[in-house]
Design a protein around this motif. Structure first.
Motif, short mmCIF file in Angstrom:
data_model
loop_
_atom_site.label_atom_id
_atom_site.label_comp_id
_atom_site.label_asym_id
_atom_site.label_seq_id
_atom_site.Cartn_x
_atom_site.Cartn_y
_atom_site.Cartn_z
N LEU A 22 5.27 -9.52 -3.04
CA LEU A 22 5.62 -10.09 -1.74
C LEU A 22 4.88 -11.39 -1.48
CD1 LEU A 22 5.83 -7.01 0.67
CD2 LEU A 22 7.69 -8.36 -0.30
N TYR A 23 3.68 -11.51 -2.06
CA TYR A 23 2.93 -12.76 -1.89
C TYR A 23 3.76 -13.93 -2.42
CZ TYR A 23 -0.58 -16.37 -2.32
OH TYR A 23 -1.25 -17.56 -2.21
N ALA A 24 4.26 -13.80 -3.64
CA ALA A 24 5.03 -14.89 -4.23
C ALA A 24 6.37 -15.06 -3.52
CB ALA A 24 5.24 -14.63 -5.72
N LEU A 25 7.01 -13.96 -3.16
CA LEU A 25 8.34 -14.02 -2.56
C LEU A 25 8.32 -14.60 -1.15
CD1 LEU A 25 9.65 -10.56 -3.76
CD2 LEU A 25 10.76 -12.75 -4.26
N LEU A 26 7.29 -14.28 -0.38
CA LEU A 26 7.31 -14.60 1.04
C LEU A 26 6.27 -15.63 1.46
CD1 LEU A 26 7.85 -11.05 2.60
CD2 LEU A 26 9.53 -12.85 2.27
N GLY A 48 0.81 -1.22 0.00
CA GLY A 48 0.00 0.00 0.00
C GLY A 48 0.84 1.26 0.00
N LEU A 49 0.57 2.15 0.97
CA LEU A 49 1.29 3.41 1.08
C LEU A 49 2.49 3.32 2.02
CD1 LEU A 49 -1.66 5.98 1.17
CD2 LEU A 49 -0.23 5.30 -0.76
N SER A 50 2.76 2.13 2.55
CA SER A 50 3.99 1.92 3.29
C SER A 50 5.17 1.85 2.31
CB SER A 50 3.91 0.63 4.12
OG SER A 50 2.87 0.72 5.08
N THR A 51 6.38 1.99 2.82
CA THR A 51 7.56 1.91 1.96
C THR A 51 7.46 0.66 1.08
OG1 THR A 51 8.94 3.05 3.57
CG2 THR A 51 10.07 1.74 1.90
N PRO A 52 7.47 0.82 -0.24
CA PRO A 52 7.19 -0.32 -1.12
C PRO A 52 8.33 -1.34 -1.16
CG PRO A 52 7.80 1.60 -2.42
CD PRO A 52 7.68 2.07 -0.99
N ASN A 73 8.93 -3.95 -4.12
CA ASN A 73 8.44 -4.48 -5.38
C ASN A 73 9.57 -4.49 -6.41
OD1 ASN A 73 8.63 -1.77 -6.30
ND2 ASN A 73 6.54 -1.36 -5.62
N ARG A 74 9.23 -4.82 -7.64
CA ARG A 74 10.27 -4.97 -8.66
C ARG A 74 10.97 -3.65 -8.97
NH1 ARG A 74 8.76 -3.57 -13.98
NH2 ARG A 74 6.60 -2.85 -14.14
N GLN A 75 10.29 -2.51 -8.71
CA GLN A 75 10.94 -1.22 -8.93
C GLN A 75 11.86 -0.83 -7.78
OE1 GLN A 75 7.39 -1.29 -9.32
NE2 GLN A 75 6.89 -0.32 -11.26
N SER A 76 11.41 -1.08 -6.54
CA SER A 76 12.17 -0.62 -5.39
C SER A 76 13.26 -1.58 -4.94
CB SER A 76 11.22 -0.34 -4.21
OG SER A 76 10.63 -1.53 -3.74
N LEU A 77 13.02 -2.88 -5.06
CA LEU A 77 13.98 -3.84 -4.51
C LEU A 77 15.37 -3.76 -5.15
CD1 LEU A 77 11.65 -6.91 -3.91
CD2 LEU A 77 12.83 -5.54 -2.18
N PRO A 78 15.50 -3.55 -6.48
CA PRO A 78 16.84 -3.45 -7.06
C PRO A 78 17.67 -2.31 -6.47
CG PRO A 78 15.25 -3.88 -8.78
CD PRO A 78 14.46 -3.60 -7.54
N LEU A 79 17.03 -1.33 -5.88
CA LEU A 79 17.77 -0.24 -5.24
C LEU A 79 18.54 -0.73 -4.02
CD1 LEU A 79 15.02 2.56 -5.39
CD2 LEU A 79 16.95 2.22 -6.96
N ARG A 80 18.19 -1.92 -3.52
CA ARG A 80 18.89 -2.47 -2.36
C ARG A 80 20.26 -3.02 -2.71
NH1 ARG A 80 16.55 -0.40 1.71
NH2 ARG A 80 18.04 -1.72 2.83
#
Length: 453
Positions: free
Chosen positions: A297-301, A105-109, A111-118
């Protein structure tokens, strides 16, 4: 000192806006919380929550709080535009907090866009290890303290029930009562036990469906042969395989949704100059069931919610070999349910960048325990749970076994609803469970209480 406290509070909690419409009052809250609650001075994330109350209460500040723990994992809290169902019933006596669990939702995302930034896949997987029920509960505890709430009640649906059991393990002193619907997951054992039970439940549900709609058995057989011979695509360009078609079994997890599946099958084919093809209406519905893009996250976790100090290693995929009727190559393959398979990450364009991350998570062996069995056996928090006799996602027998491990937990078992029961009669189910959460006696009573359907 006062100035320092005010400064910390401002960083921790921000109220964005309050809106009133169609009988409800909604206030938006943003909280800055630690990514790792074991390192409060480290990296932080934002967690969003929406406070809901009825405008019938002029001063909702006088009401007790109810924290709603959403199903998932990886699903945002409900977006509501009026008070209906269970929420209308709850709003009669509670202020409701709808939590966007971390990463949604509006929590820190996440997803495929944000995770590569890690960073690389290992760094992304390390980050995601902080997104299970134990972290969600610690978020809730930090929010409770920040809002100045001494104790509150919780209502957990599906995965939200799993989170409830973790909450009862980690911080029972913060809880007035807990309500659970379709969410008494296993508190010991491994994921293999879960999938053996749910494959069996899905097999029985398939039999029930095809007995009701025998013509759909023929249609499904035709679709499975068709996609073996013809090139058909989803709207995202993905080639349709038998495994993807089987994901339509997610319709079988609900009462009315099961009958909606018949309408999907009856319009599966359309004539063209090149012969019968799958219709756009059919492939659009299939895409909605198959795509994990909006909710990676459903598929990942998903399997990690069953991972207690051990690797899950694609348990659903491994256990499937024990149930050959679910093999897409079988003569009359059955429809699957909430199982997650490794091929998701090879075929889904939204998940493909996360394939290595998923593999690392599946192989991870050091998951911390989510439940304290001694604490659950000694709890004095009133807990009531709806157990659905034919639930294809959270097995009835596993739920019953878990209930026996939670002191005084009262079970209402019913065959009238499936996993999405609160979508059918949320008000009635909520009211019934609320009435069952009477304080436990001071005796050493440990037996699970039961209520007849």
């Amino acid at each position: 000192m006062a100035g320092s406290v005010d400064h910390m509070t401002a960083l921790m909690h921000r109220v964005s806006a309050t809106h009133e419409f169609r009988g409800l009052r909604a206030t938006e809250h943003y909280f800055t919380l630690p990514l790792d609650h074991g390192q409060p001075g480290g990296e932080s994330i934002t967690v969003f929550a929406r406070e809901i109350s009825s405008v019938d209460h002029e001063d909702p500040g006088q009401l007790p709080w109810l924290l709603y723990l959403q199903g998932g994992p990886g699903a945002a809290s409900p977006r509501v535009s009026s008070l209906t169902g269970w929420m209308a019933e709850a709003a009669k006596s509670f202020r409701i907090l709808l939590l966007d669990q971390r990463g949604t939702g509006l929590s820190t995302p996440a997803n495929r866009q944000s995770l590569p930034l890690r960073g690389d896949a290992a760094a992304q997987a390390s980050y995601l290890r902080h997104f299970r029920a134990d972290s969600i509960v610690r978020d809730a505890e930090a929010i409770r303290a920040e809002l100045g709430i001494d104790t509150w009640s919780t209502f957990g649906q599906s995965f939200g029930g799993f989170c409830t059991l973790t909450y009862l393990s980690l911080a029972p002193q913060s809880l007035d009562r807990c309500l659970v619907t379709g969410g008494l997951g296993p508190v010991d054992g491994g994921p293999e036990e879960v999938y053996r039970a749910t494959y069996a439940r899905m097999s029985a549900r398939n039999a029930e469906y095809f007995a009701r709609y025998p013509e759909d058995r023929l249609v499904l057989n035709r679709i499975m042969r068709h996609v073996e011979q013809e090139h058909e695509q989803l709207p995202d360009g993905r080639v349709i395989t038998g495994g993807l078609v089987q994901l339509l079994g997610q319709f079988l997890g609900g009462n009315t949704r099961m009958d909606q599946l018949h309408f999907v099958f009856e319009s599966a084919f359309i004539p063209t100059v090149d012969g019968p093809r799958l219709s756009d209406s059919f492939t659009s519905v299939l895409f909605q069931q198959a795509s994990r893009g909006p909710n990676p996250l459903y598929a990942l976790l998903h399997e990690s919610i069953y991972g207690n100090a051990r690797a899950t290693n694609w348990a659903a995929e491994r256990v499937a070999s024990e149930f050959p009727d679910f093999d897409p190559a079988s003569a009359e393959p059955l429809l699957t349910g909430e199982m997650v398979y490794s091929w998701y990450f090879r075929e889904d364009p939204f998940l493909r960048p996360l394939e290595d991350v998923a593999r690392i998570l599946a192989e991870y062996e050091q998951w911390p325990a989510l439940y304290d069995l001694e604490q659950l056996a000694a709890t004095t928090v009133p807990v009531a749970a709806a157990v659905y006799a034919d639930d294809v996602y959270v097995d009835r027998d596993i739920s019953r076994a878990t209930a026996e491990k939670v002191r005084g937990l009262r079970v209402w078992e019913t065959a009238d609803f499936h996993h999405d029961g609160i979508a059918d009669d949320g008000a009635g189910i909520f009211a019934r469970l609320l009435g069952m959460t009477k304080p436990l006696s001071d005796t050493t009573e440990t037996a699970t209480a039961n209520e007849a359907d």
